[in-house]
Design a protein around this motif. Structure first.
Motif, mmCIF file in Angstrom:
data_model
loop_
_atom_site.group_PDB
_atom_site.id
_atom_site.type_symbol
_atom_site.label_atom_id
_atom_site.label_comp_id
_atom_site.label_asym_id
_atom_site.label_seq_id
_atom_site.Cartn_x
_atom_site.Cartn_y
_atom_site.Cartn_z
ATOM 1 N N MET A 1 0.847 -1.170 0.000
ATOM 2 C CA MET A 1 0.000 0.000 0.000
ATOM 3 C C MET A 1 0.898 1.240 0.000
ATOM 4 O O MET A 1 1.894 1.289 0.715
ATOM 5 N N TRP A 2 0.512 2.240 -0.774
ATOM 6 C CA TRP A 2 1.308 3.445 -0.942
ATOM 7 C C TRP A 2 0.446 4.680 -0.771
ATOM 8 O O TRP A 2 -0.737 4.668 -1.084
ATOM 9 N N GLN A 3 1.043 5.727 -0.266
ATOM 10 C CA GLN A 3 0.358 7.012 -0.125
ATOM 11 C C GLN A 3 1.054 8.017 -1.036
ATOM 12 O O GLN A 3 2.257 8.227 -0.930
ATOM 13 N N VAL A 4 0.274 8.636 -1.923
ATOM 14 C CA VAL A 4 0.782 9.681 -2.799
ATOM 15 C C VAL A 4 0.336 11.008 -2.211
ATOM 16 O O VAL A 4 -0.861 11.245 -2.006
ATOM 17 N N ASN A 5 1.308 11.861 -1.879
ATOM 18 C CA ASN A 5 1.048 13.168 -1.288
ATOM 19 C C ASN A 5 1.206 14.234 -2.377
ATOM 20 O O ASN A 5 2.237 14.275 -3.046
ATOM 21 N N VAL B 1 2.664 -0.114 -6.480
ATOM 22 C CA VAL B 1 3.765 0.854 -6.465
ATOM 23 C C VAL B 1 3.970 1.493 -7.838
ATOM 24 O O VAL B 1 4.289 2.675 -7.937
ATOM 25 N N SER B 2 3.763 0.740 -8.899
ATOM 26 C CA SER B 2 3.912 1.312 -10.241
ATOM 27 C C SER B 2 2.867 2.396 -10.493
ATOM 28 O O SER B 2 3.170 3.429 -11.094
ATOM 29 N N ALA C 1 1.408 4.184 -8.121
ATOM 30 C CA ALA C 1 1.755 5.311 -7.242
ATOM 31 C C ALA C 1 2.831 6.176 -7.885
ATOM 32 O O ALA C 1 2.741 7.408 -7.892
ATOM 33 N N GLU C 2 3.836 5.524 -8.449
ATOM 34 C CA GLU C 2 4.919 6.260 -9.099
ATOM 35 C C GLU C 2 4.420 7.006 -10.335
ATOM 36 O O GLU C 2 4.751 8.177 -10.541
ATOM 37 N N ALA C 3 3.588 6.356 -11.130
ATOM 38 C CA ALA C 3 3.055 6.991 -12.339
ATOM 39 C C ALA C 3 2.150 8.164 -11.984
ATOM 40 O O ALA C 3 2.191 9.223 -12.631
ATOM 41 N N PHE C 4 1.328 8.006 -10.956
ATOM 42 C CA PHE C 4 0.433 9.082 -10.518
ATOM 43 C C PHE C 4 1.257 10.277 -10.050
ATOM 44 O O PHE C 4 0.978 11.418 -10.407
ATOM 45 N N GLN C 5 2.284 10.021 -9.277
ATOM 46 C CA GLN C 5 3.159 11.091 -8.802
ATOM 47 C C GLN C 5 3.783 11.827 -9.982
ATOM 48 O O GLN C 5 3.798 13.053 -10.026
ATOM 49 N N GLU C 6 4.267 11.081 -10.965
ATOM 50 C CA GLU C 6 4.876 11.703 -12.142
ATOM 51 C C GLU C 6 3.866 12.520 -12.943
ATOM 52 O O GLU C 6 4.194 13.602 -13.430
ATOM 53 N N PHE D 1 5.617 10.013 -2.937
ATOM 54 C CA PHE D 1 4.871 8.878 -2.418
ATOM 55 C C PHE D 1 5.708 8.138 -1.404
ATOM 56 O O PHE D 1 6.932 8.221 -1.399
ATOM 57 N N GLU D 2 4.997 7.423 -0.518
ATOM 58 C CA GLU D 2 5.637 6.703 0.577
ATOM 59 C C GLU D 2 4.854 5.440 0.880
ATOM 60 O O GLU D 2 3.662 5.348 0.562
#
Length: 74
Positions: free
Chosen positions: A1-5, A51-52, A54-59, A71-72
């Motif tokens: 589970m990841w949190q995107v801030n 996680v993929s 989360a990383e894509a959303f952050q980008e 993200f964390e």
């Protein structure tokens, strides 16, 4: 589970809110926190399982001028 801030200025939110919301809908995430600060800054947190994603959303978020994101692990 990841949190995107995600955070953005009030001006950035006015300019990109509709596009940001459309981007957020692309991911299997849950909005777990949203706050508008007195100066207009917005702070949001989304819970995302993969996680993929989360990383894509952050980008995707940082492509909007005035938005920052990280993200964390939860």
């Amino acid at each position: 589970m990841w949190q995107v801030n995600i955070s953005c200025s009030g001006d950035a939110w006015k300019r990109y809110a509709i596009d940001f919301k459309a981007t957020a809908e692309k991911y299997q995430g849950e909005l777990i926190g949203s706050k508008k600060m007195p100066d207009g800054t917005r702070i949001m947190a989304y819970k995302i399982e993969d996680v993929s994603d989360a990383e894509a959303f952050q980008e995707d978020c940082v492509n909007f001028t005035g938005f920052t994101a990280d993200f964390e692990s939860l």
